[in-house]
Design a protein around this motif. Structure first.
Motif, mmCIF file in Angstrom:
data_model
loop_
_atom_site.group_PDB
_atom_site.id
_atom_site.type_symbol
_atom_site.label_atom_id
_atom_site.label_comp_id
_atom_site.label_asym_id
_atom_site.label_seq_id
_atom_site.Cartn_x
_atom_site.Cartn_y
_atom_site.Cartn_z
ATOM 1 N N LEU A 12 -34.289 20.345 19.442
ATOM 2 C CA LEU A 12 -32.870 19.983 19.489
ATOM 3 C C LEU A 12 -32.622 18.662 18.760
ATOM 4 O O LEU A 12 -31.652 18.526 18.002
ATOM 5 N N TRP A 13 -33.502 17.695 18.968
ATOM 6 C CA TRP A 13 -33.381 16.400 18.295
ATOM 7 C C TRP A 13 -33.473 16.563 16.780
ATOM 8 O O TRP A 13 -32.678 15.978 16.035
ATOM 9 N N MET A 14 -34.446 17.341 16.331
ATOM 10 C CA MET A 14 -34.614 17.573 14.899
ATOM 11 C C MET A 14 -33.401 18.263 14.304
ATOM 12 O O MET A 14 -32.963 17.948 13.194
ATOM 13 N N ALA A 15 -32.852 19.219 15.046
ATOM 14 C CA ALA A 15 -31.699 19.967 14.554
ATOM 15 C C ALA A 15 -30.472 19.067 14.425
ATOM 16 O O ALA A 15 -29.742 19.117 13.434
ATOM 17 N N LEU A 16 -30.252 18.189 15.425
ATOM 18 C CA LEU A 16 -29.058 17.361 15.445
ATOM 19 C C LEU A 16 -29.121 16.215 14.449
ATOM 20 O O LEU A 16 -28.125 15.889 13.792
ATOM 21 N N PHE A 17 -30.288 15.599 14.315
ATOM 22 C CA PHE A 17 -30.375 14.359 13.545
ATOM 23 C C PHE A 17 -31.159 14.477 12.244
ATOM 24 O O PHE A 17 -31.268 13.503 11.502
ATOM 25 N N THR A 18 -31.703 15.658 11.948
ATOM 26 C CA THR A 18 -32.425 15.837 10.690
ATOM 27 C C THR A 18 -31.884 17.028 9.896
ATOM 28 O O THR A 18 -31.458 16.880 8.748
ATOM 29 N N VAL A 19 -31.916 18.194 10.503
ATOM 30 C CA VAL A 19 -31.547 19.416 9.785
ATOM 31 C C VAL A 19 -30.053 19.430 9.455
ATOM 32 O O VAL A 19 -29.662 19.650 8.301
ATOM 33 N N ILE A 20 -29.213 19.210 10.448
ATOM 34 C CA ILE A 20 -27.763 19.267 10.239
ATOM 35 C C ILE A 20 -27.297 18.206 9.227
ATOM 36 O O ILE A 20 -26.545 18.528 8.295
#
Length: 270
Positions: A12-20
């Motif tokens: 979730l952290w990676m998705a919110l602050f890296t991927v998106i």
């Protein structure tokens, strides 16, 4: 199932602050104000090339200086007594407890024409020298702020080098130079790669150091990108395109560096 649940916060952290954010950068880079697909932003990047070249040059110089300073220091630190290592580590980490902005601002007071350094030279009838608003001042700021990121990975790797390995090389007739070249350097290569990465990447994209110590005449690519998102030059599409280009250049550079790491490891296995 338990592993998937445990990894959920990280995903979730990676998705919110890296991927998106990365997806948004790509979308903005290839669109315009009308949300139409275009590469117009990339055709306007010629004006940023001089700043990009200067950013790469100063980042490379800063990385080399950090390595030259950090490598012997890390080795001496790793071979010292435990209480000495703790004190040296405290000295390295102490400046990191202060604000990055405050640490950089302190160099302004040191390097300006009426600063402490020029006052010191004035005692001997020298100066005042133009130190602020120069490329040298930017390099000094980068080295000061990013040197710990070179020391820590080097120290961590060198600490794991068994003393008996060095003693065995010496017993076999290797002098100090050959011990460093054939034993210590290959074994510390993972730390070198990590240190170079941790110094070079933030140095290329920095904008606060160059703004405070370099002035308007030494604007780096990070400054120009930042201006595309804030102020009168607001153009997030051009800023995203330049950011994407810088990201690709950094990835290519890191890939080349990692190739040397892989080749060295293969040579050690052979």
């Amino acid at each position: 199932m338990k592993k998937k649940i445990a990894s959920a916060p990280y995903i979730l952290w990676m998705a919110l602050f890296t991927v998106i954010p990365l997806v948004l950068v790509i979308v903005f880079a290839f669109t315009n104000e009308n949300k139409e697909f275009t590469v117009e932003a990339f055709t306007k990047m010629g004006q940023f090339i001089p700043s990009l070249i200067k950013s790469l040059k100063l980042a490379l110089i800063s990385t080399v200086i950090c390595f030259v300073l950090a490598y012997p220091f890390s080795y001496i630190m790793s071979r010292s007594a435990e209480h000495v290592q703790r004190r040296m580590m405290m000295l390295i980490m102490l400046p990191m407890w202060m604000s990055f902005l405050l640490r950089t601002y302190s160099w302004m007071t040191l390097l300006e024409k009426n600063g402490l350094i020029n006052r010191f030279f004035g005692l001997f009838g020298l100066g005042p020298f133009q130190m602020i608003n120069t490329e040298g001042a930017v390099v000094v700021g980068m080295v000061y702020n990013f040197l710990p990121f070179m020391i820590l990975p080097l120290y961590t790797v060198m600490l794991k080098i068994d003393k008996s390995v060095i003693e065995a090389a010496q017993d076999l007739g290797s002098n100090s130079f050959n011990v460093i070249r054939k034993v210590i350097l290959p074994l510390s290569l993972p730390g070198i790669i990590s240190g170079i990465t941790m110094v070079f990447v933030p140095s290329v994209g920095t904008f606060m150091i160059s703004r405070m110590l370099g002035g308007n005449e030494n604007m780096l690519i990070g400054d120009l990108i930042e201006k595309q998102f804030f102020g009168n030059m607001y153009n997030p599409y051009l800023g995203s395109a330049v950011s994407l280009l810088l990201m690709v250049i950094i990835l290519i550079t890191m890939g080349i560096i990692n190739l040397f790491d892989d080749e060295e490891m293969e040579g050690m296995m052979i």
